[in-house]
Write a protein that holds these residues in place. Structure first.
Motif, short mmCIF file in Angstrom:
data_model
loop_
_atom_site.label_atom_id
_atom_site.label_comp_id
_atom_site.label_asym_id
_atom_site.label_seq_id
_atom_site.Cartn_x
_atom_site.Cartn_y
_atom_site.Cartn_z
N PHE A 84 88.97 -29.81 -1.74
CA PHE A 84 87.29 -29.50 -0.89
C PHE A 84 87.65 -30.53 0.81
N ARG A 85 87.46 -31.29 0.30
CA ARG A 85 87.65 -31.97 1.46
C ARG A 85 88.73 -32.50 2.43
N GLU A 86 90.25 -31.83 1.70
CA GLU A 86 91.14 -31.90 2.96
C GLU A 86 91.02 -30.18 3.85
N ARG A 87 90.36 -29.61 2.96
CA ARG A 87 90.11 -28.34 3.59
C ARG A 87 88.93 -28.20 4.56
N ILE A 88 88.32 -28.38 4.14
CA ILE A 88 86.60 -28.46 5.05
C ILE A 88 86.70 -29.48 5.31
N PHE A 89 86.21 -30.63 5.44
CA PHE A 89 85.94 -31.72 6.42
C PHE A 89 87.53 -32.36 7.16
N SER A 90 88.08 -31.48 7.01
CA SER A 90 89.80 -31.99 7.89
C SER A 90 89.22 -31.35 9.18
N GLY A 91 89.01 -29.90 9.22
CA GLY A 91 89.07 -29.19 9.83
C GLY A 91 88.57 -29.59 11.22
N TYR A 92 88.94 -29.30 12.69
CA TYR A 92 87.72 -29.66 13.90
C TYR A 92 87.38 -28.10 13.67
N PHE A 93 87.19 -26.96 13.20
CA PHE A 93 86.59 -25.66 13.45
C PHE A 93 85.37 -26.30 12.77
N ILE A 94 85.13 -26.64 11.80
CA ILE A 94 84.82 -26.08 10.66
C ILE A 94 83.43 -27.68 10.92
N VAL A 95 83.94 -28.72 11.08
CA VAL A 95 82.65 -30.35 11.61
C VAL A 95 82.94 -30.17 13.24
N ASP A 96 83.36 -29.44 13.65
CA ASP A 96 82.57 -28.45 15.36
C ASP A 96 81.32 -27.79 15.19
N LYS A 97 81.54 -27.86 14.08
CA LYS A 97 80.12 -26.44 14.06
C LYS A 97 79.06 -26.74 13.71
N LEU A 98 79.49 -28.07 12.23
CA LEU A 98 78.50 -28.70 11.15
C LEU A 98 77.47 -29.91 12.62
N GLN A 99 78.63 -30.36 13.49
CA GLN A 99 77.95 -31.49 14.25
C GLN A 99 76.90 -30.68 15.30
N LYS A 100 77.19 -29.73 16.18
CA LYS A 100 76.99 -28.89 16.59
C LYS A 100 75.37 -27.87 16.20
N GLY A 101 75.81 -27.72 15.13
CA GLY A 101 74.42 -27.32 13.97
C GLY A 101 73.14 -28.48 14.28
N ILE A 102 74.28 -29.58 14.16
CA ILE A 102 72.95 -30.83 14.00
C ILE A 102 72.53 -31.10 15.13
N SER A 103 73.31 -31.01 16.35
CA SER A 103 72.40 -31.61 17.79
C SER A 103 71.87 -30.35 17.89
N THR A 104 72.23 -29.32 17.73
CA THR A 104 70.99 -28.44 18.03
C THR A 104 69.41 -27.84 17.75
N TRP A 105 69.22 -29.16 15.51
CA TRP A 105 68.30 -29.14 15.58
C TRP A 105 67.87 -29.98 15.65
N VAL A 106 68.35 -31.11 15.89
CA VAL A 106 67.59 -32.17 16.33
C VAL A 106 66.53 -32.45 17.55
N THR A 107 67.94 -31.77 18.80
CA THR A 107 67.43 -31.65 20.07
C THR A 107 65.97 -30.92 19.78
N TRP A 108 66.42 -29.76 19.24
CA TRP A 108 65.12 -28.45 19.48
C TRP A 108 63.03 -29.77 18.71
N GLU A 109 64.02 -30.29 17.77
CA GLU A 109 62.32 -31.54 17.77
C GLU A 109 62.11 -31.98 18.06
N ARG A 110 63.34 -33.25 19.02
CA ARG A 110 62.68 -34.06 19.96
C ARG A 110 61.54 -33.23 21.09
N ASN A 111 62.49 -31.82 21.63
CA ASN A 111 61.99 -31.36 22.56
C ASN A 111 61.05 -30.43 22.16
#
Length: 812
Positions: free
Chosen positions: A229-256
């Motif tokens: 699971f770690r090799e396939r899910i967390f090593s790929g750019y697409f899923i990790v990028d979507k995760l981090q974009k979601g994190i940024s979207t969440w925290v930016t909304w809360e800060r603003n």
């Protein structure tokens, strides 16, 4: 040794051993098994066993090394039979029909059914599980432990896990959701997968315990699944990028928005799953810290550079932001991340702003704001910057000292400034761990005040002495003893910063003498307590004050004796004389004084005669400048008792005989060297008991003075401010000259004393030792020391070495 035959889950069609009846009956009464012996079957299943039984009954030695035969009747189907060990009976054979080939077929069917069940467990939404969980558990046991097909089952599980993870990854990559909603789906996927793996572990326990443990190089089912699971899910750019974009979207909304996002629980669950898969640091924490750094750096620039926010506003904003970040991190992230996020936010906000904040904060902030400032600077290793600016700020004490236009306000301004600095040190600049003041800031305050007092030699010490004099004259005025003493202690705290101890002592002694002689002191008890404190904590030479009180006490005793000897109706009954030792009281001898009226002078002469008879060899020198008198005056509004100086009284008494008197005539009658100031206090001040022509504030030679019969005052006793009671500019100058003269003598004595002990010293050595010798009284300037050394050389107390002119030799 274990000898067990375990029979599990027989098919309903099989009667197995229950259908079998033994042909041999053991008639021995002792046939019942001993409780400690391994129980046998109810009846032997073959003729051999029957004969063994008979032989045992007869006591014969039975050979137990032969084969054991078990014959099964009515076999229609068998889930599995587990034989564990043969024990003392040797090998075990199964016979009867086609048992061998049937078993293989049974295990093939079990394996297929097991594979189908595992595939169903690892496929979302599948309902093809054709057996119970107990059936899967039992089948795994048979396949691994009986059929010995653990390797095949392990490879099959491994392949199904790979397929399952690939399906999950494709599902996450193809979804149309974005941002925090996508994180919600991801969290749901992780939860499902982790739950299925946990279920799979429990159902395939025998695969982990009986096969994997015997092969240490193979990972367990849990490790196999999570690694994939770690090799396939967390090593790929697409899923990790979507995760981090979601994190940024969440925290930016809360800060603003300054609000809690409705989907914040998704982030909390996400953190839990990332921790489970050991990717929290790499995917979440590192990205969140970087995003925090970038966000608050931009915000800091916007507020300070673009919006030009004040330091106090920016400070409040920084505190609010860091508290928000800390609260958000505590709610969502691991404990170790909370401090990191807070620190990152503070550093991002303060980066490049420390110098600006430190310079502005002392001008705009007080109390709690400074405490928050200290905490923020401490968190970003900015205390050296804050301390440097604090020192620069408190050095503004120099400006207060140098402001000659506000000399009378100098001490009050210094006290106000020091009160602020002390409060700041006590309440704001405190180390949280030790609960003690930060010593760097304390030393900065001391250095600033010491340097500031040196900016104007002698003056701070003089003004501190005058400030204490005002406090002693005004008294408590309704405040408690403790509060009044605190005011005095605050003034003496400033005294510690001055090097000119002799200046303070001289002016304090003069003020004390006037207070005592003119009876202007609010409390003798406070006077004595102050002298004791000064003597014990500051300067031993303040013991002179004790002699002053002794002189006053002796003078009162002498006056009581004198009054007892004269007639009751004598005018001298109202006379009060204070006999003071010239060595104790700090007054210069006067060469010329005012001429008193004949009646006054007669009383003084009579007292002089009395005193000389009582104290032969003593000499009395009269000083009328500090004398006072009470004069009865009759005004149109009624009689008044005027409390005036002796100089004022002499002038007023002239108007008993004359209605108008010119300045020159008054001067001829009194020979008052300070007549202009005396007349100003009577005719030009607020309480005008005299008037003059022409009207004006200055007294000229041609002015005419006359009695002001229209003078009014609500009080029966009126005090006329006396110029003589205050220190005039000339008197102040004389005091300064007296101090400088004393310093020269003090330096001369110190230099001679040092040279007498050392015999010879270089110029630098003599200079340093001279400063050490006199620093408890004052710190001399180097140029003055050089002048005194040159003077002593001229007076032949010292001489220069003929070869080395920088070497001084004591002349005996």
């Amino acid at each position: 040794m274990t000898d067990v035959i375990s029979l599990l889950t027989f098919p309903d069609t099989s009667k197995a051993f229950t259908a079998y009846r033994s042909t041999v009956v053991d008639v021995d009464d002792r046939s019942a098994s001993h409780p400690r012996k391994t129980p046998r079957l109810d009846a032997d299943s073959d003729s051999g066993s029957a004969s063994r039984s008979r032989d045992g009954g007869k006591g014969k030695n039975v050979d137990r090394g032969g084969p054991v035969r078990i014959q099964v009747y009515g076999f229609a189907g068998l889930h599995f039979i587990l034989f564990s060990g043969c024990g003392a009976y040797g090998r075990t054979d199964i016979v009867g029909g086609v048992v061998g080939s049937a078993l293989n077929k049974v295990y093939d069917n079990l394996f297929v059914r097991l594979s189908r069940s595992i595939r169903a467990l690892l496929e979302k939404g599948s309902d093809e599980l054709s057996t119970t969980y107990e059936g899967v558990y039992t089948a795994c046991r048979g396949v691994v432990c009986v059929a010995g097909r653990g390797e095949g089952l392990y490879e099959m599980v491994k392949a199904e896990i790979h397929k399952c993870v690939n399906r999950l990854a494709e599902e996450l990559e193809k979804t149309n959701k974005e941002g925090v909603e996508w994180i919600g789906q991801f969290v749901e996927t992780c939860a499902w997968f982790e739950g299925q793996v946990a279920l799979l572990e429990s159902l395939l326990t025998y695969l982990d315990r009986a096969y994997v443990l015997k092969n240490p190089s193979f990972p367990s089912i849990h490790d196999l699944a999570f690694t994939r699971f770690r090799e396939r899910i967390f090593s790929g750019y697409f899923i990790v990028d979507k995760l981090q974009k979601g994190i940024s979207t969440w925290v930016t909304w809360e800060r603003n928005e300054g609000q809690v996002h409705i989907h914040r629980p998704f982030l909390k669950k996400l953190v839990s799953h990332l921790v489970t898969h050991h990717v929290y640091d790499a995917i979440f924490e590192r990205h969140f810290v970087e995003q925090t750094q970038e966000y608050f750096s931009k915000e800091s620039y916007q507020m300070v550079e673009v919006e030009k926010a004040k330091a106090k506003v920016f400070l409040a904003h920084c505190n609010q932001r860091t508290n928000e970040e800390q609260g958000r991190a505590r709610d969502v992230m691991l404990d170790g991340t909370v401090a990191l996020v807070k620190d990152t936010a503070i550093r991002a906000l303060f980066k490049g702003r420390l110098e600006w904040m430190a310079k502005e904060v002392f001008m705009e902030c007080k109390g709690t704001d400074l405490k928050k400032t200290y905490a923020l600077f401490s968190s970003v290793d900015g205390l050296p910057v804050l301390c440097r600016e604090f020192k620069a700020y408190v050095q503004a004490v120099q400006d207060v000292v140098k402001d000659t236009s506000k000399d009378d306000e100098m001490v009050n301004r210094l006290l106000e400034f020091k009160s602020f600095a002390d409060t700041t040190l006590k309440e704001a600049f405190v180390n949280p761990s030790t609960k003690q003041n930060n010593q760097d800031f304390s030393y900065g305050l001391i250095d600033a005040f010491t340097k500031g007092f040196k900016a104007r030699r002698n003056k701070p010490a003089e003004q501190i002495a005058k400030h204490v004099d005002r406090l002693m004259r005004y008294g408590q005025r309704g405040m408690s003893d403790a509060a009044f003493e605190a005011l005095l202690d605050a003034a003496l705290a400033l005294y510690r910063f001055t090097d000119d101890k002799d200046v303070f002592r001289t002016f304090y002694h003069r003020a004390l003498a006037k207070r005592l002689l003119l009876e202007r002191s609010a409390s003798d008890d406070f006077e004595k307590a102050m002298l004791k404190k000064l003597k014990e904590k500051y300067d031993p030479e303040f013991g002179m004050g004790d002699h002053m009180f002794n002189d006053l006490a002796l003078s009162r005793d002498i006056m009581r004796e004198y009054h007892a000897r004269i007639k009751d109706d004598s005018s001298a009954q109202k006379l009060s004389v204070m006999v003071l030792q010239s060595s104790v009281w700090p007054f210069l001898e006067r060469t010329k004084d005012v001429d008193l009226p004949s009646s006054m002078q007669t009383d003084l002469n009579n007292y002089t005669t009395f005193y000389k008879i009582k104290h032969q060899g003593h000499k009395l020198d009269w000083d009328h400048s500090l004398g006072t008198a009470t004069v009865k005056a009759r005004f149109a509004a009624g009689p008044k008792d005027l409390t005036v100086s002796l100089y004022q009284a002499v002038v007023l008494l002239l108007f008993n005989d004359e209605t108008e008197i010119g300045y020159r005539q008054i001067l001829e009658e009194t020979h008052d060297g300070e007549l202009r100031r005396t007349l100003q206090s009577l005719a030009c001040a607020n309480k005008k008991v005299l008037k003059k022509r022409p009207v004006g504030k200055d007294v000229n030679d041609k002015d005419i003075f006359y009695f002001n019969a229209e003078f009014t005052d609500p009080r029966a006793k009126v005090h006329i401010n006396s110029i003589q009671a205050k220190e005039t500019a000339e008197e102040n100058q004389r005091t300064q000259s007296h101090i400088e003269g004393d310093r020269k003598h003090y330096l001369d004595a110190a230099i001679v004393r040092i040279m007498k002990a050392k015999k010879e010293l270089s110029h630098e050595q003599l200079k340093n030792e001279t400063i050490d010798a006199v620093k408890s009284h004052f710190v001399p300037e180097v140029s003055v020391i050089k002048q005194r050394i040159d003077g002593l050389v001229e007076q032949e107390y010292l001489r220069r070495d003929e070869e080395d002119h920088n070497l001084y030799i004591y002349v005996a």
